[in-house]
Scaffold this active site. Structure first.
Site, PDB file in Angstrom:
ATOM      1  N   LYS A  87      46.651  -5.705  42.004  1.00 28.11           N
ATOM      2  CA  LYS A  87      45.800  -5.697  40.811  1.00 28.11           C
ATOM      3  C   LYS A  87      45.399  -7.122  40.474  1.00 28.11           C
ATOM      4  O   LYS A  87      46.268  -7.987  40.286  1.00 28.11           O
ATOM      5  CB  LYS A  87      46.615  -5.136  39.648  1.00 28.11           C
ATOM      6  CG  LYS A  87      46.002  -3.950  38.968  1.00 28.11           C
ATOM      7  CD  LYS A  87      47.016  -3.441  37.978  1.00 28.11           C
ATOM      8  CE  LYS A  87      46.384  -2.658  36.894  1.00 28.11           C
ATOM      9  NZ  LYS A  87      47.371  -2.318  35.865  1.00 28.11           N
TER      10      LYS A  87
HETATM   11  C1  E4P Z   1      46.741   0.198  33.651  1.00 31.71           C
HETATM   12  O1  E4P Z   1      46.328  -0.116  34.733  1.00 31.71           O
HETATM   13  C2  E4P Z   1      46.551  -0.652  32.470  1.00 31.71           C
HETATM   14  O2  E4P Z   1      47.206  -1.856  32.612  1.00 31.71           O
HETATM   15  C3  E4P Z   1      47.001   0.107  31.246  1.00 31.71           C
HETATM   16  O3  E4P Z   1      46.405   1.394  31.263  1.00 31.71           O
HETATM   17  C4  E4P Z   1      46.709  -0.606  29.950  1.00 31.71           C
HETATM   18  O4  E4P Z   1      46.980   0.251  28.867  1.00 31.71           O
HETATM   19  P1  E4P Z   1      47.106  -0.273  27.359  1.00 31.71           P
HETATM   20  O5  E4P Z   1      45.774  -0.801  26.942  1.00 31.71           O
HETATM   21  O6  E4P Z   1      47.511   0.946  26.577  1.00 31.71           O
HETATM   22  O7  E4P Z   1      48.151  -1.343  27.374  1.00 31.71           O
END
Ligand code: E4P
Length: 216
Positions: free
Chosen positions: A83
């Site tokens: 990522k």
């Molecule tokens: C997933 O890849 C993301 O990091 C995650 O969905 C972020 O979610 P949040 O905005 O609830 O922290």
């Protein structure tokens, strides 16, 4: 539509995987911090539980260091997807990692044109964040429709992975928009299974059944 589990809590991942509802997993530095466990150890355990794309995020901010971290993460398991954040440096790292055959999930996407740029830089997954846009009074779902349309228009192979989902309604809208994947906190997965009429209906069936004094 594929469901990814958005957590680093391996007990939760196991429960959802046992139901057959986990096609992949996404983690981020905040989720790893919450788990209180070493990153590589958690990732290895997740890869043993779920046979699908497992996102692991870099924390460097300059492309060369991101590349180094990404290569290290990718070596943990063949299912690891690296990522990278949607920054200029993140896109440089995305291009370099994808040129080396490592799949990249570009994260922290908040606009359709950021998504288009990430797809052009070789991203395999695009993670537009819905909840965080809602949090600041924007229509978080709007970019999802636009991104799905843009990917279809030009036949990009990148998968639209809707992230920052906070409620079943987000999931419903993502599915209606035709997003490829939704990454879901375990609580949201449990919420979509519940319905008050299911509970009331079951209670009535069971009380009627008890009156028959029969056994199966
Ligand atoms: C997933 O890849 C993301 O990091 C995650 O969905 C972020 O979610 P949040 O905005 O609830 O922290």
């Amino acid at each position: 539509m594929k469901f990814f589990v958005d957590t680093a809590d391996t007990a939760e991942i196991r429960e959802i995987a046992n139901l057959g509802l986990a096609d992949g997993v996404t983690t981020n530095p905040s989720l790893i911090a919450k788990s209180g466990r070493p990153y590589a150890e958690v990732l290895r355990e997740i890869c043993d539980i779920v046979d699908g794309p497992i996102s692991a995020e870099v924390v460097a901010t300059e492309a060369p260091a991101m590349l180094e971290e990404g290569e290290k993460l990718a070596k943990i398991h063949r299912n690891i997807v690296v990522k990278c954040p949607l920054t200029l440096e993140g896109l440089k790292a995305t291009r370099a990692l994808s040129n080396r055959g490592i799949r990249v999930n570009v994260t922290l996407i908040f606009s359709p044109l950021q998504a288009l740029a990430a797809a052009k830089c070789g991203a395999s997954f695009l993670s537009p964040f819905v909840g965080r846009l809602d949090d600041i009074g924007h229509e978080g779902m709007l970019p999802i429709d636009q991104i799905v349309r843009i990917m279809d228009n030009y036949d990009y192979p990148a998968k639209v992975l809707v992230a920052s989902i906070r409620s079943p309604l987000h999931l419903l809208r993502a599915a209606e928009a035709g997003a490829d994947i939704a990454t879901l906190p375990p609580d949201v997965i449990k919420q979509i299974l519940r319905h008050p009429l299911t509970d009331a209906g079951l209670e009535k069936f069971l009380s009627d059944w008890r009156q028959t004094k029969q056994k199966i």
